[in-house]
Design a protein around this motif. Structure first.
Motif, short mmCIF file in Angstrom:
data_model
loop_
_atom_site.label_atom_id
_atom_site.label_comp_id
_atom_site.label_asym_id
_atom_site.label_seq_id
_atom_site.Cartn_x
_atom_site.Cartn_y
_atom_site.Cartn_z
N HIS A 9 -13.83 31.53 -14.77
CA HIS A 9 -12.78 31.28 -13.80
C HIS A 9 -13.37 31.46 -12.40
CE1 HIS A 9 -9.23 31.50 -16.64
NE2 HIS A 9 -10.25 31.87 -17.39
N VAL A 10 -13.36 30.40 -11.60
CA VAL A 10 -13.95 30.43 -10.26
C VAL A 10 -12.84 30.40 -9.22
CG1 VAL A 10 -15.41 29.21 -8.60
CG2 VAL A 10 -16.08 29.32 -11.01
N VAL A 11 -12.87 31.38 -8.33
CA VAL A 11 -11.86 31.48 -7.28
C VAL A 11 -12.51 31.12 -5.95
CG1 VAL A 11 -10.16 32.94 -6.13
CG2 VAL A 11 -10.67 33.28 -8.57
N LEU A 12 -12.21 29.95 -5.43
CA LEU A 12 -12.71 29.54 -4.11
C LEU A 12 -11.87 30.23 -3.05
CD1 LEU A 12 -13.14 25.72 -4.82
CD2 LEU A 12 -14.85 27.53 -5.06
N GLY A 13 -12.52 30.90 -2.11
CA GLY A 13 -11.80 31.76 -1.19
C GLY A 13 -11.46 33.07 -1.86
N GLY A 14 -12.38 33.54 -2.69
CA GLY A 14 -12.11 34.70 -3.54
C GLY A 14 -12.14 36.04 -2.84
N THR A 15 -12.38 36.05 -1.53
CA THR A 15 -12.33 37.31 -0.79
C THR A 15 -11.19 37.34 0.22
OG1 THR A 15 -13.97 36.49 0.81
CG2 THR A 15 -14.80 37.76 -1.07
N GLY A 16 -10.36 36.30 0.25
CA GLY A 16 -9.16 36.32 1.08
C GLY A 16 -8.03 37.06 0.40
N ALA A 17 -6.86 37.03 1.02
CA ALA A 17 -5.73 37.82 0.50
C ALA A 17 -5.32 37.36 -0.90
CB ALA A 17 -4.55 37.72 1.46
N ALA A 18 -4.95 36.09 -1.04
CA ALA A 18 -4.53 35.60 -2.36
C ALA A 18 -5.71 35.56 -3.31
CB ALA A 18 -3.90 34.22 -2.22
N GLY A 19 -6.87 35.12 -2.82
CA GLY A 19 -8.04 35.00 -3.67
C GLY A 19 -8.50 36.32 -4.26
N ALA A 61 -17.45 26.08 -14.68
CA ALA A 61 -16.09 26.62 -14.63
C ALA A 61 -15.16 25.87 -15.57
CB ALA A 61 -15.54 26.56 -13.21
N SER A 62 -14.30 26.62 -16.25
CA SER A 62 -13.19 26.03 -17.01
C SER A 62 -11.95 25.90 -16.14
CB SER A 62 -12.88 26.89 -18.24
OG SER A 62 -13.96 26.92 -19.12
N VAL A 63 -11.78 26.87 -15.23
CA VAL A 63 -10.65 26.84 -14.30
C VAL A 63 -11.17 27.15 -12.90
CG1 VAL A 63 -8.34 27.70 -13.79
CG2 VAL A 63 -9.20 27.80 -16.14
N VAL A 64 -10.77 26.33 -11.94
CA VAL A 64 -11.10 26.56 -10.53
C VAL A 64 -9.79 26.78 -9.78
CG1 VAL A 64 -12.06 25.56 -8.42
CG2 VAL A 64 -13.19 25.16 -10.62
N TYR A 65 -9.73 27.86 -9.03
CA TYR A 65 -8.56 28.18 -8.22
C TYR A 65 -8.92 27.95 -6.75
CZ TYR A 65 -7.35 30.69 -12.51
OH TYR A 65 -7.10 31.04 -13.82
N LEU A 66 -8.15 27.12 -6.07
CA LEU A 66 -8.45 26.81 -4.68
C LEU A 66 -7.60 27.69 -3.77
CD1 LEU A 66 -9.79 25.35 -2.43
CD2 LEU A 66 -8.30 23.36 -2.84
N LEU A 86 -0.47 32.73 -10.59
CA LEU A 86 -1.57 31.77 -10.57
C LEU A 86 -2.38 31.85 -11.86
CD1 LEU A 86 -2.88 32.20 -6.91
CD2 LEU A 86 -1.54 30.28 -7.82
N ALA A 87 -2.59 33.07 -12.37
CA ALA A 87 -3.33 33.24 -13.62
C ALA A 87 -2.61 32.55 -14.77
CB ALA A 87 -3.52 34.73 -13.92
N ILE A 88 -1.28 32.60 -14.76
CA ILE A 88 -0.49 31.90 -15.79
C ILE A 88 -0.70 30.39 -15.66
CG2 ILE A 88 1.86 31.29 -16.47
CD1 ILE A 88 2.64 34.21 -15.82
N LEU A 89 -0.70 29.88 -14.44
CA LEU A 89 -0.89 28.44 -14.25
C LEU A 89 -2.27 27.99 -14.73
CD1 LEU A 89 0.71 27.88 -10.71
CD2 LEU A 89 1.75 27.57 -12.98
N GLY A 90 -3.26 28.87 -14.60
CA GLY A 90 -4.59 28.54 -15.09
C GLY A 90 -4.73 28.65 -16.60
N GLU A 91 -3.79 29.33 -17.24
CA GLU A 91 -3.86 29.60 -18.67
C GLU A 91 -3.03 28.62 -19.50
OE1 GLU A 91 -5.19 31.88 -21.97
OE2 GLU A 91 -5.72 32.15 -19.86
N ARG A 92 -1.86 28.24 -18.99
CA ARG A 92 -0.88 27.53 -19.80
C ARG A 92 -0.92 26.02 -19.53
NH1 ARG A 92 3.23 31.41 -21.09
NH2 ARG A 92 4.42 29.71 -22.01
N ASP A 93 -1.13 25.23 -20.55
CA ASP A 93 -1.22 23.78 -20.39
C ASP A 93 0.09 23.16 -19.93
OD1 ASP A 93 -3.86 23.85 -21.10
OD2 ASP A 93 -3.59 23.00 -23.10
N GLU A 94 1.21 23.78 -20.29
CA GLU A 94 2.49 23.20 -19.87
C GLU A 94 2.71 23.31 -18.37
OE1 GLU A 94 3.77 27.15 -21.90
OE2 GLU A 94 2.01 25.87 -21.78
N ALA A 95 1.85 24.06 -17.67
CA ALA A 95 1.96 24.17 -16.22
C ALA A 95 1.36 22.97 -15.50
CB ALA A 95 1.26 25.44 -15.74
#
Length: 320
Positions: free
Chosen positions: A7-17, A66-71, A206-215
Motif C-alpha cells: 500500500h503506497v501513500v503519496l503525500g504520506g507525511t501530510g495530515a491525512a497521509g 503497489a496493489s493500492v495507491v492512495y493519493l 480510506l483504508a476501507i475504500l482501498g480494501e473493498r471492491d464495492e467501493a
C-alpha cells in the motif's frame, strides 16, 4: 504482516497521509509513505521513500509493486488550478497496472454552496476555481476507472482536525490556543453548524475504500460525528482542556484584506461560504454500506489534546 500487497501513500507525511500510514500499519499492511521530505517517526511496518509526485520517473519508481495507491499529496493551496491536473495525469500514468487500486483523498469543494445536507448525489456546481478543479479531477479519475486505466475510489471529508493536522480551521494551533486559555478565531459565524472530520476516522474510511471492491467507481463521503457550531466546538475543546472558552470570529473583510498579501488567505476567502451557513456532510451511504461509525467528538478531542501535549513536549526536549 501481509507482505503480499504493498500500500503506497503519496503525500504520506501530510495530515491525512500520515494518519492513513498509521492506520494501514496498525492493520498489518506493508506500507510505503512517499513524500519529498520525511517528517516524524514512521510506525512499525512502514517505510519512507523520497519522491516528488510531479516527477513522472520518480513517481513510477515510488509506486512500483503497489496493489493500492492512495493519493494524499496535493500542490500548494494557491497552485491547485495550475498543478493538480498534471499531478493526476502523473499518478494515472505511473500506476503499475490497470488492476492497481487508486484511492483519492478529496473534500467537498466541488459542490459549491449547498442548501441542506451535502450528499454524493448533488451536482458539482462550484463556481470558484478550487471547486471547479476538484470537479474536473473527479471526472478525470472516474473516466479512468470506466476506461479500465485504473480501479478508482474517492473518499471525501470536511475540514480536518486531529493528530498532525495543520493548515485547517481546527488545526493544532487552534487547539494550542484554546488549551492555553487564549481567544481562538472561527470564520464568519459562530452559530452555524459545521461538519468537522476527525482525521483518524477519515484514515479508517480510506483504508476501507482501498480494501473493498464495492467501493470502486464512485465517490464516497466518509462519515463524521454530528455537526457542531463553531462556538460549540470551541467550548468542547476548552472543556476537555480545563480552561475557559474564549471564542472569537474572523470577518470576511479581514480575510480579504490579508489576502492582498497572502495567497493562501486569498484562496481561503473563496471558500468562506462554507462558514456563513450550515455546512453538513451526509455520510449515510458509507455508513450503510460499510457499517462504519465515526468517533464521538469528545473522544476525538481528547485524543487530539493528548497527542498535542506529547508532541509539544517532545519538540521542547529536542529543541531545548
Amino acid at each position: 504482516m501481509n507482505t503480499a500487497e504493498l500500500h503506497v501513500v503519496l503525500g504520506g507525511t501530510g495530515a491525512a497521509g500520515s494518519a492513513l500510514v498509521r492506520e494501514l500499519a496498525r492493520q498489518g499492511k506493508l506500507v510505503r509513505a512517499v513524500s519529498r521530505s520525511q517528517k516524524g517517526d514512521l510506525p512499525t511496518g512502514a517505510e519512507w521513500k523520497r519522491a516528488d509526485v510531479m516527477n513522472a520517473e520518480a513517481l513510477r519508481e515510488a509506486v512500483r509493486g503497489a496493489s493500492v495507491v492512495y493519493l494524499a499529496a496535493q500542490p500548494a493551496y494557491h497552485r491547485w488550478p495550475q498543478e493538480f491536473p498534471a499531478l493526476i495525469e502523473n499518478v494515472l500514468t505511473a500506476l503499475p497496472s490497470p488492476e492497481t487500486k487508486l484511492v483519492m483523498v478529496d473534500n467537498l469543494y466541488m459542490y459549491g454552496p449547498v442548501t441542506g445536507s451535502i450528499h454524493e448525489g448533488l451536482p458539482h456546481a462550484a463556481t470558484d476555481r478550487k471547486g471547479r478543479v476538484r470537479a474536473e479531477m473527479t471526472e478525470r479519475l472516474l473516466s479512468a476507472h470506466r476506461s479500465g486505466l485504473a480501479r478508482v475510489a474517492i473518499g471525501r471529508a470536511s475540514d480536518f482536525y486531529g493528530p498532525g493536522v495543520e493548515a485547517s480551521v481546527a488545526d493544532l494551533n487552534f487547539f494550542r490556543k484554546i488549551a492555553s486559555g487564549r481567544t481562538v478565531q472561527w470564520p464568519a459565524r459562530l452559530n452555524q453548524p459545521h461538519s468537522l472530520s476527525f482525521v483518524e476516522d477519515y484514515a479508517r474510511g480510506l483504508a476501507i475504500l482501498g480494501e473493498r471492491d464495492e467501493a470502486l467507481g464512485r465517490a464516497w463521503h466518509v462519515p463524521a460525528a454530528e455537526p457542531l457550531t463553531g462556538r460549540q466546538f470551541i467550548e468542547l475543546v476548552a472543556g476537555e482542556a480545563g480552561v475557559t472558552a474564549r471564542p472569537g470570529m474572523v470577518p470576511k473583510a479581514l480575510i480579504r484584506m490579508v489576502g492582498f498579501f497572502n495567497p493562501s488567505a486569498r484562496e481561503f476567502g473563496e471558500m468562506f461560504y462554507q462558514f456563513e451557513n450550515a455546512h453538513v456532510l451526509d455520510g449515510s451511504n458509507f455508513t450503510r454500506t460499510f457499517n462504519f461509525a465515526p468517533s464521538a467528538h469528545r473522544e476525538a478531542v481528547r485524543v487530539t489534546l493528548a497527542w498535542l501535549r506529547n508532541h509539544d513536549a517532545r519538540t521542547a526536549v529536542l529543541t531545548g
